[in-house]
Every structure is written in C-alpha cells, then in structure tokens.
Design a protein around this motif. Structure first.
Motif, PDB file in Angstrom:
ATOM      1  N   LYS A 245       0.826  -1.198   0.000  1.00 39.08           N
ATOM      2  CA  LYS A 245       0.000   0.000   0.000  1.00 39.08           C
ATOM      3  C   LYS A 245       0.864   1.252   0.000  1.00 39.08           C
ATOM      4  CE  LYS A 245      -3.482   2.575   2.584  1.00 39.08           C
ATOM      5  NZ  LYS A 245      -4.377   2.642   3.762  1.00 39.08           N
ATOM      6  N   SER A 246       1.927   1.253   0.787  1.00 34.18           N
ATOM      7  CA  SER A 246       2.831   2.392   0.827  1.00 34.18           C
ATOM      8  C   SER A 246       3.478   2.624  -0.542  1.00 34.18           C
ATOM      9  CB  SER A 246       3.904   2.178   1.893  1.00 34.18           C
ATOM     10  OG  SER A 246       4.771   3.285   1.964  1.00 34.18           O
ATOM     11  N   ALA A 247       3.889   1.536  -1.206  1.00 33.03           N
ATOM     12  CA  ALA A 247       4.475   1.663  -2.541  1.00 33.03           C
ATOM     13  C   ALA A 247       3.442   2.152  -3.553  1.00 33.03           C
ATOM     14  CB  ALA A 247       5.050   0.318  -2.976  1.00 33.03           C
ATOM     15  N   PHE A 248       2.199   1.697  -3.422  1.00 29.17           N
ATOM     16  CA  PHE A 248       1.132   2.127  -4.330  1.00 29.17           C
ATOM     17  C   PHE A 248       0.846   3.618  -4.177  1.00 29.17           C
ATOM     18  CE2 PHE A 248      -3.494   2.885  -4.717  1.00 29.17           C
ATOM     19  CZ  PHE A 248      -3.630   2.695  -6.083  1.00 29.17           C
ATOM     20  N   LEU A 249       0.734   4.101  -2.951  1.00 27.95           N
ATOM     21  CA  LEU A 249       0.491   5.525  -2.723  1.00 27.95           C
ATOM     22  C   LEU A 249       1.642   6.368  -3.239  1.00 27.95           C
ATOM     23  CD1 LEU A 249      -1.004   5.443   0.903  1.00 27.95           C
ATOM     24  CD2 LEU A 249      -2.234   5.695  -1.258  1.00 27.95           C
ATOM     25  N   SER A 250       2.854   5.886  -3.062  1.00 26.39           N
ATOM     26  CA  SER A 250       4.021   6.631  -3.530  1.00 26.39           C
ATOM     27  C   SER A 250       4.049   6.726  -5.051  1.00 26.39           C
ATOM     28  CB  SER A 250       5.303   5.963  -3.015  1.00 26.39           C
ATOM     29  OG  SER A 250       6.444   6.648  -3.477  1.00 26.39           O
ATOM     30  N   SER A 251       3.755   5.618  -5.735  1.00 26.39           N
ATOM     31  CA  SER A 251       3.763   5.639  -7.203  1.00 26.39           C
ATOM     32  C   SER A 251       2.663   6.543  -7.751  1.00 26.39           C
ATOM     33  CB  SER A 251       3.608   4.213  -7.739  1.00 26.39           C
ATOM     34  OG  SER A 251       2.360   3.669  -7.355  1.00 26.39           O
ATOM     35  N   GLU A 252       1.483   6.533  -7.111  1.00 34.33           N
ATOM     36  CA  GLU A 252       0.394   7.389  -7.567  1.00 34.33           C
ATOM     37  C   GLU A 252       0.731   8.867  -7.363  1.00 34.33           C
ATOM     38  OE1 GLU A 252      -2.460   6.579  -9.151  1.00 34.33           O
ATOM     39  OE2 GLU A 252      -1.545   4.586  -9.279  1.00 34.33           O
ATOM     40  N   ALA A 253       1.373   9.189  -6.239  1.00 29.61           N
ATOM     41  CA  ALA A 253       1.763  10.576  -5.994  1.00 29.61           C
ATOM     42  C   ALA A 253       2.830  11.027  -6.997  1.00 29.61           C
ATOM     43  CB  ALA A 253       2.287  10.722  -4.569  1.00 29.61           C
ATOM     44  N   LYS A 254       3.756  10.159  -7.310  1.00 27.54           N
ATOM     45  CA  LYS A 254       4.805  10.491  -8.285  1.00 27.54           C
ATOM     46  C   LYS A 254       4.213  10.700  -9.675  1.00 27.54           C
ATOM     47  CE  LYS A 254       9.289   8.912 -10.011  1.00 27.54           C
ATOM     48  NZ  LYS A 254       8.945   9.109 -11.431  1.00 27.54           N
ATOM     49  N   ARG A 255       3.262   9.857 -10.050  1.00 27.27           N
ATOM     50  CA  ARG A 255       2.625  10.002 -11.356  1.00 27.27           C
ATOM     51  C   ARG A 255       1.846  11.306 -11.440  1.00 27.27           C
ATOM     52  NH1 ARG A 255      -1.160   5.149 -13.092  1.00 27.27           N
ATOM     53  NH2 ARG A 255       0.862   4.104 -12.992  1.00 27.27           N
ATOM     54  N   MET A 256       1.164  11.680 -10.362  1.00 27.80           N
ATOM     55  CA  MET A 256       0.419  12.932 -10.344  1.00 27.80           C
ATOM     56  C   MET A 256       1.351  14.133 -10.437  1.00 27.80           C
ATOM     57  SD  MET A 256      -2.532  14.336 -10.310  1.00 27.80           S
ATOM     58  CE  MET A 256      -3.572  12.946  -9.877  1.00 27.80           C
ATOM     59  N   ASN A 257       2.474  14.088  -9.732  1.00 25.00           N
ATOM     60  CA  ASN A 257       3.435  15.192  -9.792  1.00 25.00           C
ATOM     61  C   ASN A 257       4.029  15.332 -11.184  1.00 25.00           C
ATOM     62  OD1 ASN A 257       3.066  15.821  -7.069  1.00 25.00           O
ATOM     63  ND2 ASN A 257       4.712  14.459  -6.394  1.00 25.00           N
ATOM     64  N   ASP A 258       4.330  14.216 -11.835  1.00 27.52           N
ATOM     65  CA  ASP A 258       4.864  14.274 -13.196  1.00 27.52           C
ATOM     66  C   ASP A 258       3.851  14.864 -14.159  1.00 27.52           C
ATOM     67  OD1 ASP A 258       7.156  13.118 -12.225  1.00 27.52           O
ATOM     68  OD2 ASP A 258       6.632  11.080 -12.851  1.00 27.52           O
ATOM     69  N   ARG A 259       2.569  14.532 -13.963  1.00 30.51           N
ATOM     70  CA  ARG A 259       1.537  15.065 -14.836  1.00 30.51           C
ATOM     71  C   ARG A 259       1.366  16.566 -14.633  1.00 30.51           C
ATOM     72  NH1 ARG A 259      -2.318  12.179 -13.064  1.00 30.51           N
ATOM     73  NH2 ARG A 259      -1.667  10.273 -14.096  1.00 30.51           N
ATOM     74  N   ILE A 260       1.512  17.021 -13.386  1.00 28.22           N
ATOM     75  CA  ILE A 260       1.410  18.455 -13.106  1.00 28.22           C
ATOM     76  C   ILE A 260       2.593  19.208 -13.706  1.00 28.22           C
ATOM     77  CG2 ILE A 260       1.433  20.168 -11.250  1.00 28.22           C
ATOM     78  CD1 ILE A 260      -0.138  18.212  -9.539  1.00 28.22           C
ATOM     79  N   LYS A 261       3.771  18.590 -13.662  1.00 28.16           N
ATOM     80  CA  LYS A 261       4.953  19.229 -14.258  1.00 28.16           C
ATOM     81  C   LYS A 261       4.804  19.374 -15.769  1.00 28.16           C
ATOM     82  CE  LYS A 261       8.281  17.701 -10.761  1.00 28.16           C
ATOM     83  NZ  LYS A 261       9.486  16.861 -10.502  1.00 28.16           N
ATOM     84  N   GLN A 262       4.179  18.394 -16.405  1.00 28.75           N
ATOM     85  CA  GLN A 262       3.968  18.490 -17.839  1.00 28.75           C
ATOM     86  C   GLN A 262       3.039  19.627 -18.207  1.00 28.75           C
ATOM     87  OE1 GLN A 262       2.600  14.641 -19.112  1.00 28.75           O
ATOM     88  NE2 GLN A 262       4.590  13.640 -18.778  1.00 28.75           N
ATOM     89  N   ARG A 263       2.176  19.998 -17.291  1.00 29.28           N
ATOM     90  CA  ARG A 263       1.274  21.137 -17.523  1.00 29.28           C
ATOM     91  C   ARG A 263       1.852  22.443 -17.000  1.00 29.28           C
ATOM     92  NH1 ARG A 263      -4.045  19.853 -18.839  1.00 29.28           N
ATOM     93  NH2 ARG A 263      -4.471  17.619 -18.944  1.00 29.28           N
TER      94      ARG A 263
END
Length: 401
Positions: A145-163
């Motif tokens: 669960k900790s790894a899942f939350l971390s990967s989702e947060a990283k993916r969201m941050n990368d998507r925000i950086k692209q915008r």
C-alpha cells in the motif's frame, strides 16, 4: 510461565523507555516521541494503549516534521523485536498513520523496516507459525500500500509538471485508470490473506487488528467500485477494443473477488470481529456490464472487418480520370468507363439519432448503421433519449417593409 513472560515484557518496555529518554535530540530522533511509541507498542498482548496511539497521531497532525523521527523510532523497534505482540502493534500504529492522510506519507515509498520473514522467539514453534503468518501478511499489505500511494503521488506530480504547474484539473488516462484498478484488486487479495489461521489466535489483540483490516477492506473496495463505474462509462464512450479487453478481465476477476470477500466477511463475523457484524453487503459486478464489454470487443472486430470490406469495394469502384486526346470545341470531354460512378448529387447527412441519410432527390433513404446511442444496438448503460419538442411555438415575422 505466563507470569514470567508478562514480567519480562514489562521490564523490557521500561528499559527501552529509559534508553529513549537519555537519547540525543535531533532531526531524526525525538526522546518524547520515542517514549510514546514504546508505550503504544508495549508487550501487553491483552490490550493496546489507545491513549498513546492517539498521542502519536497528534504529533503527526501537529507537523509533518515529526514523521521522520516516528519512522526512525518505529523502524528500530520493529527490527529488534522478536515478539509478535510488539510487531503487530507496530503495524497497527503504522496503519493508523496512513489513515491520518498526510500528503508527506505518500512520498515515503516502501516501509523502512522488513517483517516479511518475522518469527516469534518466545512461543512454541507449533503455536507461533499462525501468529508469524498473520504478522507477515499484515506487513506485506502495508508495504504494498505504501508503494502504491508513492507511485500514484509520483505520477500525479509528473503530470502536473507536464502542464507547467498550472492550476488545472489533471485527468488520468483510461489506461492509467485500468492499471490502477488492477493494483487495487491486488491490494484486496492481500487484505484477504490477513486472517487468523488457528483457533488459539482468538485473542483481543488479533480481533483489534482484524477490526482495522475490515475497515481497510471496505475502504479499498469502495474505491475500486467507484473507479470501475467511472472507467466503464469512459469505455462505453470511447469504445476501444484494447481498453475493453483489459476492463473485461478486471470485471471477471471482480466477480470472483466479490464472492471471496463475502466469505471473508462471514468468517470474520463468525470469529467475533465487531466491524464485520456491521458491514453492509458486498456490491457485486452485474452480468450486464460484462456482456456489454464483450459486445464492445466483438463489435470493434466486426467494425474492423467492415472497414476492410468497404476499403476493398472502394478500390474496385475507383474511377481513374484520364485526359482525353481530343477535346470538343466547347471544352467538354467524354469519359467512357465500365465502373459505377458516384455523383455529387447524392448528399450524405447525419441526422439527430446518428443514422446516415442518403438524399437522391426522391426522398431520404435511411440506412441503419451501428449507433452507440441507439437503444437497440447500444453498449451503454445509459440509453439515449432524444429531446422531445412540445408545444412548439411559431415565431412571428418581425421583419416589416
């Protein structure tokens, strides 16, 4: 023997508290927080110290800077212990920290300690295996669960950086949501592995941990159900064959998983887990959704074949315009061909319901095609209802001469 074990546990806790109070204070250690953590993860197997557990949560809510000292202190205690009681209380404490929902927790990644090979050193091995399996299963779930939350947060941050950090709502792609659904199903499978495997495990601390697990089961499964509903609507709208195939596998597994969850809840209710007795019924996947996805998959392949046949027909009916050697005096030319010719007089328009109407001067000839909004051939769970025009008012002519 039981009295000696209890006295030994109290002595170990007091010794750990004494060492923690005289430890140095810094960015990674806090003596007061260390003391509270030791009391919250004591060797008492009959109860959990809820007062000190809540104090830990208050420290975390006060400032995210206390998360690092918490993780360091808890990791040291988890790595040193050989007691299933201390290990289980530590996992329950970490589970509660996740429930506090602090954004900084999403950046932690995997758990900083490892209990995947935990073994109790104070019990008879013939009795300890069930407790060891319980602790290991609980740890594996929290770690994933900790790894899942971390990967989702990283993916969201990368998507925000692209915008370019614009304050715009970022929507996940359909494939990302399908991947997230598969991960949630994996977490649900790991949750169902957390259960007592022996009759002598019917103790207060195990039942307390199972209460936490039941709450987590319904929280995770409700997220899965809400997401699968949103994904199905997007698939019905887009109609992609690849996405529909992945979603079909997810639904097929969800059908089996729903039955397994029902049995799991009944088992927890039988052993006396309080939260299991108050659980609502498990929402199962309907057969209509599965059939709709199968229609989308078969419909996409049929449309592909149909497009290929139309392309071949177009090749056979193609007209090659050639320049004649002779032109008449008025500039007109005559082309002789053995192929059918389509004139521009036939105009194709699309009506409100999505049917193609061919107007050739004698009135419209409606050709029925695959229309996702047509109720007779619809793959959508929401039927299309065209707007009804009632009491139509004729507008007066406001132009006067």
């Amino acid at each position: 023997m039981r009295l000696w074990k209890k006295a030994s546990g109290i002595l170990k806790d007091k010794n750990s508290i004494w060492v923690a109070r005289f430890s140095w204070n810094g960015p990674c250690r806090n003596p007061d927080l260390d003391t509270v953590i030791i009391k919250a993860t004591s060797h008492d197997e009959h109860k959990i110290d809820c007062k000190n557990v809540q104090r830990v949560f208050q420290w975390i809510r006060a400032s995210p800077l206390y998360l690092r000292p918490l993780v360091v202190a808890l990791s040291i205690r988890m790595q040193k212990t050989r007691s299933w009681v201390v290990a289980l209380k530590g996992l329950m404490l970490m589970h509660g920290v996740f429930s506090v929902d602090i954004p900084v927790m999403q950046k932690m990644g995997r758990l900083p300690f490892d209990l995947s090979n935990f073994s109790d050193g104070h019990m008879n091995p013939s009795k300890a295996w069930a407790f060891n399996a319980f602790v290991r299963a609980y740890f594996l779930y929290l770690d994933q669960k900790s790894a899942f939350l971390s990967s989702e947060a990283k993916r969201m941050n990368d998507r925000i950086k692209q915008r370019n950090y614009k304050d715009v709502e970022v929507e996940e792609t359909l494939m990302e949501e399908l991947e997230k659904l598969q991960k949630l199903q994996g977490l649900i499978d790991m949750l169902m592995q957390i259960k007592p495997r022996n009759m002598n495990m019917n103790v207060g601390l195990i039942l307390e941990a199972m209460d936490c697990v039941i709450v987590e089961v319904f929280d995770t499964y409700s997220k899965f159900c809400n997401m699968i509903a949103r994904v199905l609507l997007r698939i019905y709208d887009i109609g992609g064959k690849v996405e529909a195939g992945i979603a079909l596998k997810v639904l097929q597994k969800a059908t089996i998983q729903g039955d397994e969850l029902t049995l799991y809840i009944e088992f927890c209710r039988d052993i006396g887990v309080l939260n299991a007795s108050q659980c609502p019924r498990i929402q199962k996947i309907s057969e209509e959704d599965i059939q709709d996805l199968e229609k989308i998959i078969s419909g996409a392949s049929e449309m592909k074949k149909l497009e290929g046949n139309v392309a071949n027909d177009d090749d056979n009916k193609a007209i090659v315009v050639r320049q004649c050697e002779k032109e008449f005096e008025n500039g007109l030319t005559t082309v002789i061909t053995h192929q059918w010719e389509v004139f521009n007089d036939d105009i194709i328009i699309d009506d409100v319901k999505g049917n193609y109407n061919f107007f050739n001067g004698n009135g419209p000839d409606i050709v029925t095609t695959t229309n996702p909004f047509d109720e007779s051939s619809s793959y959508s769970i929401v039927p299309y209802n065209p707007p009804l025009v009632q009491n139509q008012v004729v507008l007066p002519d406001l132009i006067s001469f």
